[in-house]
Write an enzyme that holds these catalytic residues in place. Structure first.
Site, PDB file in Angstrom:
ATOM      1  N   LYS A   1      -7.470  -5.499  -2.999  1.00 52.96           N
ATOM      2  CA  LYS A   1      -8.266  -4.850  -1.949  1.00 52.96           C
ATOM      3  C   LYS A   1      -8.830  -3.522  -2.453  1.00 52.96           C
ATOM      4  CE  LYS A   1      -6.365  -4.305   2.032  1.00 52.96           C
ATOM      5  NZ  LYS A   1      -5.259  -4.000   2.982  1.00 52.96           N
TER       6      LYS A   1
ATOM      7  N   LYS B   1       0.844  -1.196   0.000  1.00 54.12           N
ATOM      8  CA  LYS B   1       0.000   0.000   0.000  1.00 54.12           C
ATOM      9  C   LYS B   1       0.873   1.237   0.000  1.00 54.12           C
ATOM     10  CE  LYS B   1      -2.611  -0.449   3.670  1.00 54.12           C
ATOM     11  NZ  LYS B   1      -3.475  -0.222   4.862  1.00 54.12           N
TER      12      LYS B   1
END
EC number: 4.2.3.153
Length: 236
Positions: free
Chosen positions: A85, A27
């Site tokens: 995600k 991320k």
């Protein structure tokens, strides 16, 4: 319980791997709770991660723009991510969230049936106008996702438990399991809070700050010794 750790670069990924994390989740913290990193960072992380260990990629705290989000999901998939995600930040209703996730699932599964699609809502959705977090399991089920997840949208030191009671979180987990999916929970979770997630049968716990120096998701760096401590709590 499975531990997902979120590095922002390959050096941090090595620390997470050596610390014993189960899933390496790429991320980009400056871009938000589920901030998306660059395709080459996902690719480099996949190459650095042992075969058989899963790599996840967050594709952003996304708007209600299904086409844009689907392209981002495809980019993460072809860059080597096993888990995709999606942070349902800008979706205001069940229908909008479903619209995004159905298209993401279609694109991701066309590349690989074994790819794992994660519909992520926010425990503090009321602060950003997002979809009700308790709707997420139904969205995930109806869109053909594999995992229903909750995180926190605003990173201000408050944790998942500041926004939802353990009773509501248990309800989220149980509904997700009823639909035959896995459940993931994150949101500035502290190491001492992890046993509560185990008690409600959460499948996957996601951390970044708890694995970083000074507990700081933005300025800190993931360290393997901190990861090892979290792994111990998850597995005991």
């Amino acid at each position: 319980m499975i531990l997902l750790v979120s590095p922002k670069d390959v050096a941090e990924a090595y620390e997470a791997i050596e610390g014993g994390a189960d899933i390496i989740d790429v991320k980009n913290p400056p871009e938000g709770s589920l901030g998306a990193n660059f395709p080459w960072v996902i690719k480099e992380t996949r190459e650095a991660t042992p075969e058989g260990m899963l790599v996840s990629a967050a594709i952003g705290d996304v708007p209600y723009k299904p086409g844009t989000v689907t392209l981002a999901a495809l980019g993460a998939t072809v860059s080597g991510a096993d888990y995709i995600k999606v942070g349902l930040y800008g979706t205001r209703s069940y229908q909008e969230a479903l619209d995004v996730m159905k298209n993401v699932t279609k694109a991701v599964k066309a590349v690989g049936e074994n790819k794992i699609v994660v519909a992520a809502g926010y425990a503090d959705a009321y602060r950003v106008g997002g979809v009700d977090p308790l709707v997420i399991p139904r969205v995930a089920r109806d869109a053909g996702c594999d995992v229903a997840m909750l995180d926190t949208a605003v990173k201000d030191g408050k944790t998942l438990f500041d926004h939802m009671s353990i009773e509501l979180l248990k309800e989220f987990v149980e509904e997700t399991h009823k639909y035959g999916m896995k459940c993931a929970l994150a949101g500035s979770i502290k190491i001492e809070e992890i046993p509560m997630l185990k008690e409600i049968n959460c499948d996957i716990v996601g951390v970044r700050g708890a694995a970083c120096t000074k507990g700081d998701r933005n300025e800190g760096r993931i360290q393997k010794d901190l990861v090892k401590e979290i792994v111990k709590v998850c597995k005991e």
